[in-house]
Design a protein around this motif. Sequence first.
Motif, PDB file in Angstrom:
ATOM      1  N   SER A 128      -0.816  18.674   8.851  1.00 15.80           N
ATOM      2  CA  SER A 128      -1.468  19.660   9.730  1.00 15.80           C
ATOM      3  C   SER A 128      -2.983  19.496   9.674  1.00 15.80           C
ATOM      4  CB  SER A 128      -1.076  21.081   9.328  1.00 15.80           C
ATOM      5  OG  SER A 128       0.315  21.284   9.483  1.00 15.80           O
ATOM      6  N   VAL A 137      -6.846  25.606  17.165  1.00 16.91           N
ATOM      7  CA  VAL A 137      -5.445  25.830  16.823  1.00 16.91           C
ATOM      8  C   VAL A 137      -5.021  24.816  15.769  1.00 16.91           C
ATOM      9  CG1 VAL A 137      -3.075  25.826  17.718  1.00 16.91           C
ATOM     10  CG2 VAL A 137      -4.924  26.756  19.107  1.00 16.91           C
ATOM     11  N   THR A 194       0.188  20.123  14.139  1.00 18.84           N
ATOM     12  CA  THR A 194       1.024  19.424  13.159  1.00 18.84           C
ATOM     13  C   THR A 194       1.682  18.226  13.829  1.00 18.84           C
ATOM     14  OG1 THR A 194       1.489  21.445  11.911  1.00 18.84           O
ATOM     15  CG2 THR A 194       2.984  19.601  11.581  1.00 18.84           C
ATOM     16  N   ARG A 211      -1.071  21.785  21.018  1.00 21.79           N
ATOM     17  CA  ARG A 211      -0.804  23.197  20.762  1.00 21.79           C
ATOM     18  C   ARG A 211       0.383  23.659  21.611  1.00 21.79           C
ATOM     19  NH1 ARG A 211      -6.350  25.719  22.134  1.00 21.79           N
ATOM     20  NH2 ARG A 211      -6.977  23.769  21.107  1.00 21.79           N
ATOM     21  N   ASP A 212       1.144  24.574  21.066  1.00 21.57           N
ATOM     22  CA  ASP A 212       2.335  25.113  21.744  1.00 21.57           C
ATOM     23  C   ASP A 212       3.459  24.092  21.874  1.00 21.57           C
ATOM     24  OD1 ASP A 212       1.134  27.793  22.526  1.00 21.57           O
ATOM     25  OD2 ASP A 212      -0.176  26.470  23.686  1.00 21.57           O
ATOM     26  N   TYR A 256       5.891  21.111  16.345  1.00 20.41           N
ATOM     27  CA  TYR A 256       5.548  21.754  15.078  1.00 20.41           C
ATOM     28  C   TYR A 256       4.166  22.403  15.083  1.00 20.41           C
ATOM     29  CZ  TYR A 256       9.445  18.775  13.536  1.00 20.41           C
ATOM     30  OH  TYR A 256      10.667  18.158  13.413  1.00 20.41           O
ATOM     31  N   SER A 257       3.379  22.229  16.125  1.00 19.38           N
ATOM     32  CA  SER A 257       2.037  22.808  16.184  1.00 19.38           C
ATOM     33  C   SER A 257       2.110  24.308  16.456  1.00 19.38           C
ATOM     34  CB  SER A 257       1.190  22.132  17.270  1.00 19.38           C
ATOM     35  OG  SER A 257       0.893  20.793  16.919  1.00 19.38           O
ATOM     36  N   ASP A 258       1.041  25.013  16.068  1.00 22.35           N
ATOM     37  CA  ASP A 258       0.985  26.459  16.280  1.00 22.35           C
ATOM     38  C   ASP A 258       0.830  26.791  17.762  1.00 22.35           C
ATOM     39  OD1 ASP A 258       1.195  26.749  13.574  1.00 22.35           O
ATOM     40  OD2 ASP A 258      -0.801  27.622  13.270  1.00 22.35           O
ATOM     41  N   ASN A 259       1.197  28.005  18.098  1.00 26.19           N
ATOM     42  CA  ASN A 259       0.987  28.502  19.453  1.00 26.19           C
ATOM     43  C   ASN A 259      -0.471  28.894  19.663  1.00 26.19           C
ATOM     44  OD1 ASN A 259       3.593  28.205  20.439  1.00 26.19           O
ATOM     45  ND2 ASN A 259       4.220  30.269  19.845  1.00 26.19           N
ATOM     46  N   SER A 260      -0.932  28.770  20.881  1.00 26.30           N
ATOM     47  CA  SER A 260      -2.242  29.282  21.267  1.00 26.30           C
ATOM     48  C   SER A 260      -2.082  30.713  21.756  1.00 26.30           C
ATOM     49  CB  SER A 260      -2.850  28.419  22.377  1.00 26.30           C
ATOM     50  OG  SER A 260      -2.040  28.508  23.549  1.00 26.30           O
TER      51      SER A 260
END
Length: 235
Positions: free
Chosen positions: A119, A131, A134, A191-192, A195-199
């Motif tokens: 990450s 953001v 990952t 993003r979104d 495995y990446s975080d949501n915005s």
Amino acid sequence: LTGAAAAAAGGCCACSRRRAAAWCGGSCCFLVAVGLAGWFAFVHYLTGLAIKRMLIIEEDTTRRFCRSDLDMSNITRNLWWPGCKFGAADDQCSQPCYSAKLIAEMDAFNKAHPGKLVSYPSRARPGYETVLLTGWWLPATRAPSAAAAGAPTPRVVLQHGFQSNSNEFRQQMLAYSMRSLGFDVLLNNFRDHCYSDNSSTHIYEWGHAYPYDLLGAWDAARTDPTGEFGGPLPA
């Protein structure tokens, strides 16, 4: 006809012409109104379709195949391969696009050369949300001579496209090819996605935030601030 009769007949004809003109004018207005209503309904439909397809994030698409139990030892056999079922690729369903032998070689390579999820933040930029992203860190095989000399392995960042992610067969196949050629690979997720975080906006951001997601991945791969990638690359 007498003068009175002729006048009456002329009046009736004029009246009929006026009624016919009024009817024609009303019909034209009605047809124009129907045409305009149909046009605006069609434009509204296309606009809604474009917003849904090009703007609104659909989790079933952007996080497809992104299971938490996947790693390089089992991901190849859990990919969707065109024409075949999950992990059931053979020459009967894969030809003429690719061979089952290629998948077997990719599977063996990934098992012998594991990677991991890492990450890192998107590149900070005023007016853009930062953001946590990952992606897969997939180091290459290194020749013993290069390892002994301490020569840095070249690194590349691979980026998925629209409505895709790191766990799709195209990205995984390309990563395998690059690793086989001696490149360390960071397979990034926007993003979104996956495995990446949501915005906070949770929409597709082509031409807006996504370039800074890709640049954030490159910053991490180049400078290695957390020691995940074997040290920073020379400037």
